[in-house]
Scaffold this motif. Sequence first.
Motif, short mmCIF file in Angstrom:
data_model
loop_
_atom_site.label_atom_id
_atom_site.label_comp_id
_atom_site.label_asym_id
_atom_site.label_seq_id
_atom_site.Cartn_x
_atom_site.Cartn_y
_atom_site.Cartn_z
N GLU A 155 0.87 -1.35 -0.04
CA GLU A 155 -0.09 -0.17 0.00
C GLU A 155 0.88 1.22 0.16
N ARG A 156 2.02 1.38 0.72
CA ARG A 156 2.84 2.32 0.92
C ARG A 156 3.52 2.53 -0.26
N LEU A 157 3.87 1.62 -1.01
CA LEU A 157 4.51 1.78 -2.31
C LEU A 157 3.86 2.27 -3.42
N GLY A 158 2.38 1.86 -3.25
CA GLY A 158 1.51 2.47 -4.44
C GLY A 158 1.82 1.78 -5.96
N MET A 159 2.33 0.65 -5.74
CA MET A 159 2.50 -0.09 -7.00
C MET A 159 1.57 -1.38 -6.83
N GLY A 160 1.39 -1.89 -8.13
CA GLY A 160 0.48 -2.81 -8.45
C GLY A 160 1.14 -4.18 -7.88
N LEU A 161 0.36 -5.28 -7.37
CA LEU A 161 1.05 -6.49 -7.08
C LEU A 161 1.75 -7.12 -8.41
N ASP A 162 1.16 -7.04 -9.43
CA ASP A 162 1.84 -7.50 -10.57
C ASP A 162 3.21 -6.78 -10.65
N GLU A 163 3.33 -5.65 -10.69
CA GLU A 163 4.49 -4.75 -10.99
C GLU A 163 5.42 -5.22 -10.02
N LEU A 164 4.84 -5.55 -8.74
CA LEU A 164 5.99 -5.97 -7.55
C LEU A 164 6.61 -7.42 -7.91
N GLN A 165 5.61 -8.03 -8.23
CA GLN A 165 5.83 -9.48 -8.50
C GLN A 165 7.21 -9.61 -9.69
N ASP A 166 6.76 -8.95 -10.91
CA ASP A 166 7.59 -8.75 -11.92
C ASP A 166 9.21 -8.03 -11.28
N LEU A 167 9.09 -7.31 -10.47
CA LEU A 167 10.19 -6.57 -10.09
C LEU A 167 10.93 -7.61 -9.15
N HIS A 168 10.38 -8.47 -8.36
CA HIS A 168 10.86 -9.46 -7.57
C HIS A 168 11.65 -10.54 -8.52
N ALA A 169 10.99 -10.91 -9.38
CA ALA A 169 11.57 -11.67 -10.46
C ALA A 169 12.82 -11.07 -11.04
N ALA A 170 12.87 -9.87 -11.75
CA ALA A 170 13.73 -9.09 -12.25
C ALA A 170 14.85 -9.19 -11.02
N LEU A 171 14.80 -8.90 -10.09
CA LEU A 171 15.66 -8.69 -8.84
C LEU A 171 16.34 -10.23 -8.81
N THR A 172 15.55 -11.26 -8.45
CA THR A 172 15.94 -12.77 -8.22
C THR A 172 17.02 -13.04 -9.40
N ARG A 173 16.71 -12.48 -10.89
CA ARG A 173 17.66 -12.82 -11.84
C ARG A 173 19.08 -12.10 -11.79
N VAL A 174 18.73 -10.96 -11.23
CA VAL A 174 20.04 -10.03 -10.97
C VAL A 174 21.02 -10.73 -9.94
N ILE A 175 20.17 -11.26 -8.82
CA ILE A 175 21.00 -11.87 -7.71
C ILE A 175 21.79 -13.19 -8.40
N GLU A 176 20.95 -14.10 -8.99
CA GLU A 176 21.50 -15.16 -9.60
C GLU A 176 22.82 -14.75 -10.38
N ALA A 177 22.58 -13.85 -11.41
CA ALA A 177 23.55 -13.43 -12.22
C ALA A 177 25.00 -12.70 -11.79
N ALA A 178 24.77 -12.45 -10.47
CA ALA A 178 25.86 -11.59 -9.80
C ALA A 178 26.33 -12.61 -8.76
#
Length: 152
Positions: free
Chosen positions: A126-149
């Motif tokens: 709620e405080r981020l004001g972002m949609g759940l889909d957008e946050l799930q996409d961000l989480h997936a992208a960050l997980t890929r970054v973590i793995e790549a690094a």
Amino acid sequence: MSDAADWEGVPDPLQLDRQVCFALSVAARSVVALYRPLLEPMGLTHPQYLVMLALWEHSPLSVKELSGLLQLDPGTLSPLLKRLEAAGYLQRRRTPEDERTLAVTLTDAGRALRADAEKVPYAVVERLGMGLDELQDLHAALTRVIEAARPR
């Protein structure tokens, strides 16, 4: 693998606001700051909250297992566990099967704290004001970054 041709037309590859590390650093500090007022009433810091999340999902765990889940070295994890034990949320005990293994288990108070913590993810979204889909996409992208690094 990227080469110089990939950078053609990029004004300055060293421009601060173009750096992935800068964006990740600022985003991490900003998001953790959102958690602070939500966790303070529970007596938790953000790193302690992460420990509790792992234990609510997997308790009991050895310190080694917990260290792996949180991707923290045991030297960083140990003071967090000591403070959570002093707060009455967990216990650390040597396992009878192997005295070298330190098992971490939740106490009744630690298990009960979960009910308060269940409100935290909703409040953060709620405080981020972002949609759940957008946050799930961000989480997936960050997980890929973590793995790549990850060191290979």
